[in-house]
Design a protein around this motif. Structure first.
Motif, PDB file in Angstrom:
ATOM      1  N   CYS A 137       0.848  -1.185   0.000  1.00  0.00           N
ATOM      2  CA  CYS A 137       0.000   0.000   0.000  1.00  0.00           C
ATOM      3  C   CYS A 137       0.894   1.249   0.000  1.00  0.00           C
ATOM      4  CB  CYS A 137      -0.919  -0.013   1.223  1.00  0.00           C
ATOM      5  SG  CYS A 137      -1.920  -1.516   1.292  1.00  0.00           S
ATOM      6  N   TRP A 138       0.555   2.203  -0.836  1.00  0.00           N
ATOM      7  CA  TRP A 138       1.399   3.389  -1.009  1.00  0.00           C
ATOM      8  C   TRP A 138       1.407   4.289   0.224  1.00  0.00           C
ATOM      9  CZ3 TRP A 138       1.425   6.138  -6.398  1.00  0.00           C
ATOM     10  CH2 TRP A 138       1.779   5.217  -7.381  1.00  0.00           C
ATOM     11  N   TYR A 139       0.448   4.089   1.111  1.00  0.00           N
ATOM     12  CA  TYR A 139       0.323   4.994   2.255  1.00  0.00           C
ATOM     13  C   TYR A 139       0.971   4.444   3.526  1.00  0.00           C
ATOM     14  CZ  TYR A 139      -3.812   1.931   2.083  1.00  0.00           C
ATOM     15  OH  TYR A 139      -4.653   0.846   1.934  1.00  0.00           O
ATOM     16  N   CYS A 140       1.353   3.171   3.529  1.00  0.00           N
ATOM     17  CA  CYS A 140       1.624   2.513   4.818  1.00  0.00           C
ATOM     18  C   CYS A 140       3.096   2.163   5.025  1.00  0.00           C
ATOM     19  CB  CYS A 140       0.773   1.248   4.891  1.00  0.00           C
ATOM     20  SG  CYS A 140       1.097   0.262   6.345  1.00  0.00           S
ATOM     21  N   GLY A 141       3.586   2.430   6.216  1.00  0.00           N
ATOM     22  CA  GLY A 141       4.986   2.186   6.562  1.00  0.00           C
ATOM     23  C   GLY A 141       5.339   0.711   6.730  1.00  0.00           C
ATOM     24  N   LEU A 142       4.349  -0.189   6.683  1.00  0.00           N
ATOM     25  CA  LEU A 142       4.648  -1.626   6.825  1.00  0.00           C
ATOM     26  C   LEU A 142       4.768  -2.319   5.481  1.00  0.00           C
ATOM     27  CD1 LEU A 142       2.314  -2.809   9.752  1.00  0.00           C
ATOM     28  CD2 LEU A 142       4.551  -1.726   9.861  1.00  0.00           C
ATOM     29  N   ARG A 143       4.633  -1.586   4.389  1.00  0.00           N
ATOM     30  CA  ARG A 143       4.586  -2.183   3.043  1.00  0.00           C
ATOM     31  C   ARG A 143       5.762  -3.138   2.821  1.00  0.00           C
ATOM     32  NH1 ARG A 143       6.627   0.865  -1.082  1.00  0.00           N
ATOM     33  NH2 ARG A 143       4.662   0.626  -2.217  1.00  0.00           N
ATOM     34  N   ALA A 144       5.481  -4.201   2.054  1.00  0.00           N
ATOM     35  CA  ALA A 144       6.439  -5.306   1.901  1.00  0.00           C
ATOM     36  C   ALA A 144       7.782  -4.856   1.340  1.00  0.00           C
ATOM     37  CB  ALA A 144       5.827  -6.365   0.985  1.00  0.00           C
ATOM     38  N   GLU A 145       7.758  -3.850   0.453  1.00  0.00           N
ATOM     39  CA  GLU A 145       9.016  -3.436  -0.191  1.00  0.00           C
ATOM     40  C   GLU A 145       9.986  -2.752   0.775  1.00  0.00           C
ATOM     41  OE1 GLU A 145       7.971  -1.187  -3.687  1.00  0.00           O
ATOM     42  OE2 GLU A 145       7.237  -3.001  -4.687  1.00  0.00           O
ATOM     43  N   ARG A 146       9.521  -2.470   1.972  1.00  0.00           N
ATOM     44  CA  ARG A 146      10.449  -1.857   2.950  1.00  0.00           C
ATOM     45  C   ARG A 146      11.333  -2.942   3.556  1.00  0.00           C
ATOM     46  NH1 ARG A 146       8.765   1.696   7.748  1.00  0.00           N
ATOM     47  NH2 ARG A 146      11.009   1.893   7.945  1.00  0.00           N
ATOM     48  N   THR A 147      12.521  -3.076   3.008  1.00  0.00           N
ATOM     49  CA  THR A 147      13.386  -4.162   3.471  1.00  0.00           C
ATOM     50  C   THR A 147      14.188  -3.734   4.702  1.00  0.00           C
ATOM     51  OG1 THR A 147      14.904  -3.383   1.798  1.00  0.00           O
ATOM     52  CG2 THR A 147      13.644  -5.361   1.272  1.00  0.00           C
ATOM     53  N   ASP A 148      14.160  -2.427   5.040  1.00  0.00           N
ATOM     54  CA  ASP A 148      14.926  -1.943   6.196  1.00  0.00           C
ATOM     55  C   ASP A 148      14.182  -2.179   7.510  1.00  0.00           C
ATOM     56  OD1 ASP A 148      13.007  -0.093   5.218  1.00  0.00           O
ATOM     57  OD2 ASP A 148      13.850   1.467   6.511  1.00  0.00           O
ATOM     58  N   LEU A 149      12.916  -2.599   7.442  1.00  0.00           N
ATOM     59  CA  LEU A 149      12.118  -2.726   8.671  1.00  0.00           C
ATOM     60  C   LEU A 149      12.226  -4.146   9.229  1.00  0.00           C
ATOM     61  CD1 LEU A 149       9.891  -1.298  10.463  1.00  0.00           C
ATOM     62  CD2 LEU A 149       8.225  -2.426   8.982  1.00  0.00           C
ATOM     63  N   PRO A 150      12.734  -4.299  10.459  1.00  0.00           N
ATOM     64  CA  PRO A 150      12.775  -5.658  11.037  1.00  0.00           C
ATOM     65  C   PRO A 150      11.346  -6.167  11.242  1.00  0.00           C
ATOM     66  CG  PRO A 150      13.971  -4.057  12.407  1.00  0.00           C
ATOM     67  CD  PRO A 150      13.211  -3.278  11.385  1.00  0.00           C
ATOM     68  N   ARG A 151      11.108  -7.383  10.835  1.00  0.00           N
ATOM     69  CA  ARG A 151       9.736  -7.925  10.930  1.00  0.00           C
ATOM     70  C   ARG A 151       9.607  -8.825  12.154  1.00  0.00           C
ATOM     71  NH1 ARG A 151       6.503  -5.266   6.896  1.00  0.00           N
ATOM     72  NH2 ARG A 151       8.067  -4.393   5.526  1.00  0.00           N
ATOM     73  N   TYR A 152       8.414  -8.882  12.732  1.00  0.00           N
ATOM     74  CA  TYR A 152       8.195  -9.714  13.919  1.00  0.00           C
ATOM     75  C   TYR A 152       6.805 -10.330  13.879  1.00  0.00           C
ATOM     76  CZ  TYR A 152       5.085  -6.114  15.793  1.00  0.00           C
ATOM     77  OH  TYR A 152       4.046  -5.236  15.949  1.00  0.00           O
TER      78      TYR A 152
END
Ligand code: SAH
Ligand code: SF4
Length: 360
Positions: free
Chosen positions: A53-68
């Protein structure tokens, strides 16, 4: 309310007229759902998401975000804490994580329902009808799925479809209702490209759906998203752009209450984020009757950043936040709701009486 009245209210800037609208919405709220403010403990238990989603900081393409993804044991500990705090509902929210086993979710729902008196709301994105059925059988009470915007072009652009997956949110909402869930939906206010006519259609969509719960909050740009980059490149706000402001959100909240008098309507976290000092109070006096305090453990909160928001300095301050919230509710002359706080409307769609609400 007629189309042109809605259009008038969302374009008016006359403070006296708006004050009257807010008072009407507050009276309507009191008459239909009373003075109790229901609290829902919001647990963001996983931030893994396959969507972009273009509006959301959790979007899959964000590879810098540690996932939990929290463990069942940790989720249950949080549920017990939600019950101890006196809240009647836990909201289990996550990214659209299809690596998560639906049976595992069903087990969590069953355990929370078996070990606490909480109502369980799920907000897990677009899921297969069979999964929704499994979770309903496990005891889930409610499901939140916002349609985000009724403008089809904006929706398709900002919420890219996944190959082989229809992504028909209205169809899923209809399915959820048939399964016996209380359904929640809503949209963002001030999404880039949203015009007053779009906003009117968003409100008309709610009027048509008459959901049990309605979440509307201002759009808050997250710097790591395409929409924030587009905004940064725009020299000035287009003339017919709906502002993502507190004032606009309050007007929308008031209209939502007048259009859907019996719905449960939160003063959203997004509203509390754009106006930390008075956002909740303003929302509660313009038609809202619910608050969803974030009960996600601190270690995960910074990783669940749909949009930027401040973190409490420590867990202890979380306790202090809770006490402050109680004081803020009582200082408005409102009471803290008891029990699960099901929507007054719920059951009417199915011809049943709502026992929970009459007790709460
Ligand atoms: N993944 C699920 C639930 C988590 S997202 C889903 O998408 O349904 C929950 C909500 O956060 C979304 O429905 C959207 O309305 C809101 N949201 C996402 N990004 C936002 C932003 N930048 N500003 C305001 N709200 C946002
Ligand atoms: Fe994923 Fe929901 Fe964010 Fe979209 S809004 S990227 S589905 S968490």
């Amino acid at each position: 309310m007629k189309s042109h009245d809605i259009q008038h209210w969302i374009t008016t800037t006359d403070p006296r007229a708006l004050g009257n609208l807010y008072r009407r919405a507050d009276d309507c709220r009191r008459r239909f759902v009373g003075d109790a403010v229901h609290l829902r403990g919001l647990l963001n238990f996983a931030n893994i998401c396959r969507r972009n989603c273009w509006y959301c900081g959790l979007r899959a393409e964000r590879t810098d975000l540690p996932r939990y993804r929290m463990s069942q044991a940790d989720i249950l500990t949080c549920a017990r804490r939600v019950e101890q705090l006196g809240y009647g509902t836990i909201v289990l929210q996550s990214g659209e994580d299809h690596s998560m086993d639906p049976v595992w979710i069903g087990e969590i729902v069953r355990r929370i329902k078996g070990e606490t008196g909480l109502a369980v709301t799920l907000s897990l994105g677009e899921r297969h009808p069979l999964e929704l059925e499994v979770w309903k059988r496990a005891g889930a009470d409610r499901y939140l799925l916002k349609f985000e915007t009724s403008n089809h072009d904006l929706y398709c652009r900002y919420h890219p479809a996944l190959a082989g997956f229809g992504g028909n949110r209205l169809g899923i909402l209809a399915w959820l209702r048939d399964l016996g869930y209380e359904i929640g939906t809503g949209f963002m206010v001030g999404l880039p490209g949203q015009t007053p006519a779009d906003l009117r259609r968003d409100l008309e969509m709610l009027d048509m759906l008459q959901p049990d719960m309605i979440g509307v909050g201002p759009f808050i740009p997250h710097p790591a998203t395409p929409l924030a980059r587009i905004l940064a490149d725009m020299p000035a706000r287009p003339i017919d752009q709906v502002p993502a402001s507190t004032g606009m959100t309050l007007t929308v909240l008031a209209l939502v209450r007048l259009l859907c008098p019996t719905a449960n309507i939160p003063a959203t976290t997004a509203l509390g984020t754009v106006d930390p000092a008075y956002g909740y109070e303003s929302g509660l006096t313009c038609g809202a009757n619910v608050i969803m305090p974030d009960v996600t453990p601190r270690a995960y909160r910074e990783k669940y950043e749909i949009y930027p928001r401040p973190l409490p300095p420590s867990e202890e301050d979380g306790e202090a936040d809770h006490r402050r919230l109680m004081d803020r509710i009582r200082s408005l002359g409102r009471s803290v709701g008891r029990g699960p706080g099901a929507a007054v409307s719920f059951g009417h769609h199915r011809g049943e009486k709502n026992h929970e609400t009459s007790r709460a």
